[in-house]
Design a protein around this motif. Structure first.
Motif, PDB file in Angstrom:
ATOM      1  N   LEU A 112       0.834  -1.207   0.000  1.00 20.85           N
ATOM      2  CA  LEU A 112       0.000   0.000   0.000  1.00 20.85           C
ATOM      3  C   LEU A 112       0.866   1.254   0.000  1.00 20.85           C
ATOM      4  O   LEU A 112       0.357   2.344  -0.194  1.00 20.85           O
ATOM      5  CB  LEU A 112      -0.928   0.023   1.224  1.00 20.85           C
ATOM      6  CG  LEU A 112      -2.039  -1.013   1.219  1.00 20.85           C
ATOM      7  CD1 LEU A 112      -2.761  -1.018   2.566  1.00 20.85           C
ATOM      8  CD2 LEU A 112      -3.014  -0.750   0.089  1.00 20.85           C
ATOM      9  N   GLY A 113       2.143   1.080   0.248  1.00 22.15           N
ATOM     10  CA  GLY A 113       3.054   2.222   0.248  1.00 22.15           C
ATOM     11  C   GLY A 113       2.997   2.979   1.558  1.00 22.15           C
ATOM     12  O   GLY A 113       2.689   2.422   2.611  1.00 22.15           O
ATOM     13  N   ASP A 114       3.257   4.254   1.481  1.00 20.23           N
ATOM     14  CA  ASP A 114       3.355   5.092   2.670  1.00 20.23           C
ATOM     15  C   ASP A 114       2.022   5.670   3.120  1.00 20.23           C
ATOM     16  O   ASP A 114       1.997   6.561   3.947  1.00 20.23           O
ATOM     17  CB  ASP A 114       4.332   6.251   2.417  1.00 20.23           C
ATOM     18  CG  ASP A 114       5.757   5.746   2.261  1.00 20.23           C
ATOM     19  OD1 ASP A 114       6.064   4.692   2.834  1.00 20.23           O
ATOM     20  OD2 ASP A 114       6.540   6.410   1.565  1.00 20.23           O
ATOM     21  N   SER A 115       0.921   5.187   2.566  1.00 18.85           N
ATOM     22  CA  SER A 115      -0.359   5.746   2.963  1.00 18.85           C
ATOM     23  C   SER A 115      -0.551   5.566   4.463  1.00 18.85           C
ATOM     24  O   SER A 115      -0.234   4.530   5.031  1.00 18.85           O
ATOM     25  CB  SER A 115      -1.503   5.083   2.185  1.00 18.85           C
ATOM     26  OG  SER A 115      -1.545   3.703   2.466  1.00 18.85           O
ATOM     27  N   ASP A 116      -1.028   6.605   5.113  1.00 16.28           N
ATOM     28  CA  ASP A 116      -1.186   6.593   6.563  1.00 16.28           C
ATOM     29  C   ASP A 116      -2.401   5.762   6.943  1.00 16.28           C
ATOM     30  O   ASP A 116      -3.524   6.115   6.626  1.00 16.28           O
ATOM     31  CB  ASP A 116      -1.317   8.021   7.091  1.00 16.28           C
ATOM     32  CG  ASP A 116      -1.452   8.051   8.594  1.00 16.28           C
ATOM     33  OD1 ASP A 116      -1.004   7.100   9.255  1.00 16.28           O
ATOM     34  OD2 ASP A 116      -2.022   9.029   9.097  1.00 16.28           O
ATOM     35  N   ARG A 117      -2.172   4.678   7.595  1.00 13.04           N
ATOM     36  CA  ARG A 117      -3.242   3.799   8.081  1.00 13.04           C
ATOM     37  C   ARG A 117      -3.119   3.731   9.594  1.00 13.04           C
ATOM     38  O   ARG A 117      -2.970   2.673  10.172  1.00 13.04           O
ATOM     39  CB  ARG A 117      -3.113   2.397   7.485  1.00 13.04           C
ATOM     40  CG  ARG A 117      -3.297   2.366   6.011  1.00 13.04           C
ATOM     41  CD  ARG A 117      -4.763   2.216   5.646  1.00 13.04           C
ATOM     42  NE  ARG A 117      -4.878   2.386   4.214  1.00 13.04           N
ATOM     43  CZ  ARG A 117      -5.661   3.275   3.648  1.00 13.04           C
ATOM     44  NH1 ARG A 117      -6.411   4.050   4.377  1.00 13.04           N
ATOM     45  NH2 ARG A 117      -5.712   3.387   2.353  1.00 13.04           N
ATOM     46  N   GLY A 118      -3.187   4.881  10.245  1.00 10.37           N
ATOM     47  CA  GLY A 118      -3.046   4.925  11.694  1.00 10.37           C
ATOM     48  C   GLY A 118      -4.130   4.142  12.406  1.00 10.37           C
ATOM     49  O   GLY A 118      -3.877   3.445  13.377  1.00 10.37           O
ATOM     50  N   CYS A 119      -5.361   4.242  11.935  1.00  5.27           N
ATOM     51  CA  CYS A 119      -6.477   3.547  12.570  1.00  5.27           C
ATOM     52  C   CYS A 119      -6.658   2.192  11.899  1.00  5.27           C
ATOM     53  O   CYS A 119      -7.532   2.001  11.047  1.00  5.27           O
ATOM     54  CB  CYS A 119      -7.750   4.378  12.502  1.00  5.27           C
ATOM     55  SG  CYS A 119      -9.054   3.663  13.520  1.00  5.27           S
ATOM     56  N   ALA A 120      -5.782   1.265  12.260  1.00  6.60           N
ATOM     57  CA  ALA A 120      -5.806  -0.075  11.680  1.00  6.60           C
ATOM     58  C   ALA A 120      -5.123  -1.028  12.641  1.00  6.60           C
ATOM     59  O   ALA A 120      -4.411  -0.610  13.552  1.00  6.60           O
ATOM     60  CB  ALA A 120      -5.095  -0.101  10.326  1.00  6.60           C
ATOM     61  N   MET A 121      -5.359  -2.324  12.430  1.00  5.64           N
ATOM     62  CA  MET A 121      -4.634  -3.360  13.148  1.00  5.64           C
ATOM     63  C   MET A 121      -3.532  -3.834  12.207  1.00  5.64           C
ATOM     64  O   MET A 121      -3.810  -4.454  11.188  1.00  5.64           O
ATOM     65  CB  MET A 121      -5.554  -4.529  13.515  1.00  5.64           C
ATOM     66  CG  MET A 121      -4.816  -5.682  14.184  1.00  5.64           C
ATOM     67  SD  MET A 121      -5.822  -7.179  14.413  1.00  5.64           S
ATOM     68  CE  MET A 121      -7.153  -6.574  15.410  1.00  5.64           C
ATOM     69  N   HIS A 122      -2.302  -3.517  12.532  1.00  6.07           N
ATOM     70  CA  HIS A 122      -1.147  -3.961  11.751  1.00  6.07           C
ATOM     71  C   HIS A 122      -0.607  -5.228  12.403  1.00  6.07           C
ATOM     72  O   HIS A 122      -0.354  -5.240  13.612  1.00  6.07           O
ATOM     73  CB  HIS A 122      -0.039  -2.901  11.746  1.00  6.07           C
ATOM     74  CG  HIS A 122      -0.451  -1.607  11.133  1.00  6.07           C
ATOM     75  ND1 HIS A 122      -0.137  -1.285   9.838  1.00  6.07           N
ATOM     76  CD2 HIS A 122      -1.155  -0.563  11.628  1.00  6.07           C
ATOM     77  CE1 HIS A 122      -0.637  -0.083   9.563  1.00  6.07           C
ATOM     78  NE2 HIS A 122      -1.252   0.369  10.633  1.00  6.07           N
ATOM     79  N   VAL A 123      -0.423  -6.281  11.611  1.00 10.54           N
ATOM     80  CA  VAL A 123       0.135  -7.527  12.138  1.00 10.54           C
ATOM     81  C   VAL A 123       1.319  -7.906  11.257  1.00 10.54           C
ATOM     82  O   VAL A 123       1.159  -8.229  10.090  1.00 10.54           O
ATOM     83  CB  VAL A 123      -0.907  -8.674  12.149  1.00 10.54           C
ATOM     84  CG1 VAL A 123      -0.309  -9.910  12.837  1.00 10.54           C
ATOM     85  CG2 VAL A 123      -2.206  -8.251  12.819  1.00 10.54           C
ATOM     86  N   GLU A 124       2.497  -7.835  11.835  1.00 12.20           N
ATOM     87  CA  GLU A 124       3.719  -8.233  11.145  1.00 12.20           C
ATOM     88  C   GLU A 124       4.028  -9.655  11.592  1.00 12.20           C
ATOM     89  O   GLU A 124       4.237  -9.912  12.779  1.00 12.20           O
ATOM     90  CB  GLU A 124       4.878  -7.303  11.498  1.00 12.20           C
ATOM     91  CG  GLU A 124       6.188  -7.661  10.852  1.00 12.20           C
ATOM     92  CD  GLU A 124       6.178  -7.513   9.338  1.00 12.20           C
ATOM     93  OE1 GLU A 124       6.792  -8.367   8.665  1.00 12.20           O
ATOM     94  OE2 GLU A 124       5.559  -6.562   8.831  1.00 12.20           O
ATOM     95  N   MET A 125       4.055 -10.578  10.643  1.00  5.12           N
ATOM     96  CA  MET A 125       4.254 -11.992  10.951  1.00  5.12           C
ATOM     97  C   MET A 125       5.627 -12.426  10.456  1.00  5.12           C
ATOM     98  O   MET A 125       6.062 -12.012   9.379  1.00  5.12           O
ATOM     99  CB  MET A 125       3.159 -12.810  10.279  1.00  5.12           C
ATOM    100  CG  MET A 125       1.764 -12.310  10.640  1.00  5.12           C
ATOM    101  SD  MET A 125       0.453 -13.160   9.774  1.00  5.12           S
ATOM    102  CE  MET A 125       0.344 -14.605  10.813  1.00  5.12           C
ATOM    103  N   SER A 126       6.285 -13.268  11.248  1.00  8.23           N
ATOM    104  CA  SER A 126       7.593 -13.761  10.840  1.00  8.23           C
ATOM    105  C   SER A 126       7.830 -15.143  11.438  1.00  8.23           C
ATOM    106  O   SER A 126       7.134 -15.570  12.358  1.00  8.23           O
ATOM    107  CB  SER A 126       8.699 -12.793  11.278  1.00  8.23           C
ATOM    108  OG  SER A 126       8.705 -12.649  12.686  1.00  8.23           O
TER     109      SER A 126
END
Length: 178
Positions: A112-126
């Motif tokens: 999505l690039g640098d679009s500001d998604r402040g109001c979101a649930m970000h889940v980084e999986m590794s």
């Protein structure tokens, strides 16, 4: 603030997501990132099952967006094959992410690039380890917005119930991406 959880298997990852689906609310945007095989689709399947959907949930890698009707309408997008955020916008993807009346899930959200998604649930999986047959996954949650308070409680409770044995697995962490 970030919360880190380590799950012991794909089934555990799915169970955590299922618990989150049970408290999901209209307007949630869930952004999933991580390498191939990290469990993004498994997480999406659990989240959608938690909303009461009993059918098959397939990765939208080739369809780009799949929709499901559960207790909330779900848009499940996979950006793996897209080159840039403009490609997603061209198919109406940005409209889905702007205050969805249901729930939006996006795999490969970094596209999505640098679009500001402040109001979101970000889940980084590794992967916790590259050694086979280690099925553990590290999930780093960043919950932006008051609408994710119930999600925070579910994640913290899940950690307690599943005997988190390492202090990094379920504690809030200060970070630059808060």
């Amino acid at each position: 603030m970030a919360i880190t959880i380590v799950t012991g298997s794909a089934a555990a990852t799915r169970q955590l997501a299922l618990a989150l689906g049970r408290v999901a609310a209209p307007g949630w945007v869930v952004l999933l990132d991580g390498p191939l095989g990290a469990g993004k689709t498994v997480f999406a399947q659990g989240l959608i099952a938690g909303l009461g959907y009993g059918g098959r949930v397939a990765s939208p890698t080739f369809t780009l967006i799949n929709e499901y009707d559960a207790c909330l309408h779900v848009w499940h997008a996979d950006l793996y094959r897209l080159n840039e955020a403009m490609d997603f916008a061209a198919i109406g993807g940005e409209d889905i992410l702007d205050s969805p009346p249901g729930l939006a899930i996006v795999e490969w959200a970094t596209k999505l690039g640098d679009s500001d998604r402040g109001c979101a649930m970000h889940v980084e999986m590794s992967f916790v380890s590259a050694a086979a047959p280690d099925d553990r996954r590290r999930l780093v949650f960043r919950l932006g917005g008051e609408c994710y308070t119930a999600a925070r409680h579910v994640i913290e409770q899940w950690a307690v119930e599943h005997g988190v044995d390492h202090p990094d697995k379920a504690r809030p962490q200060d970070g630059a991406h808060d």
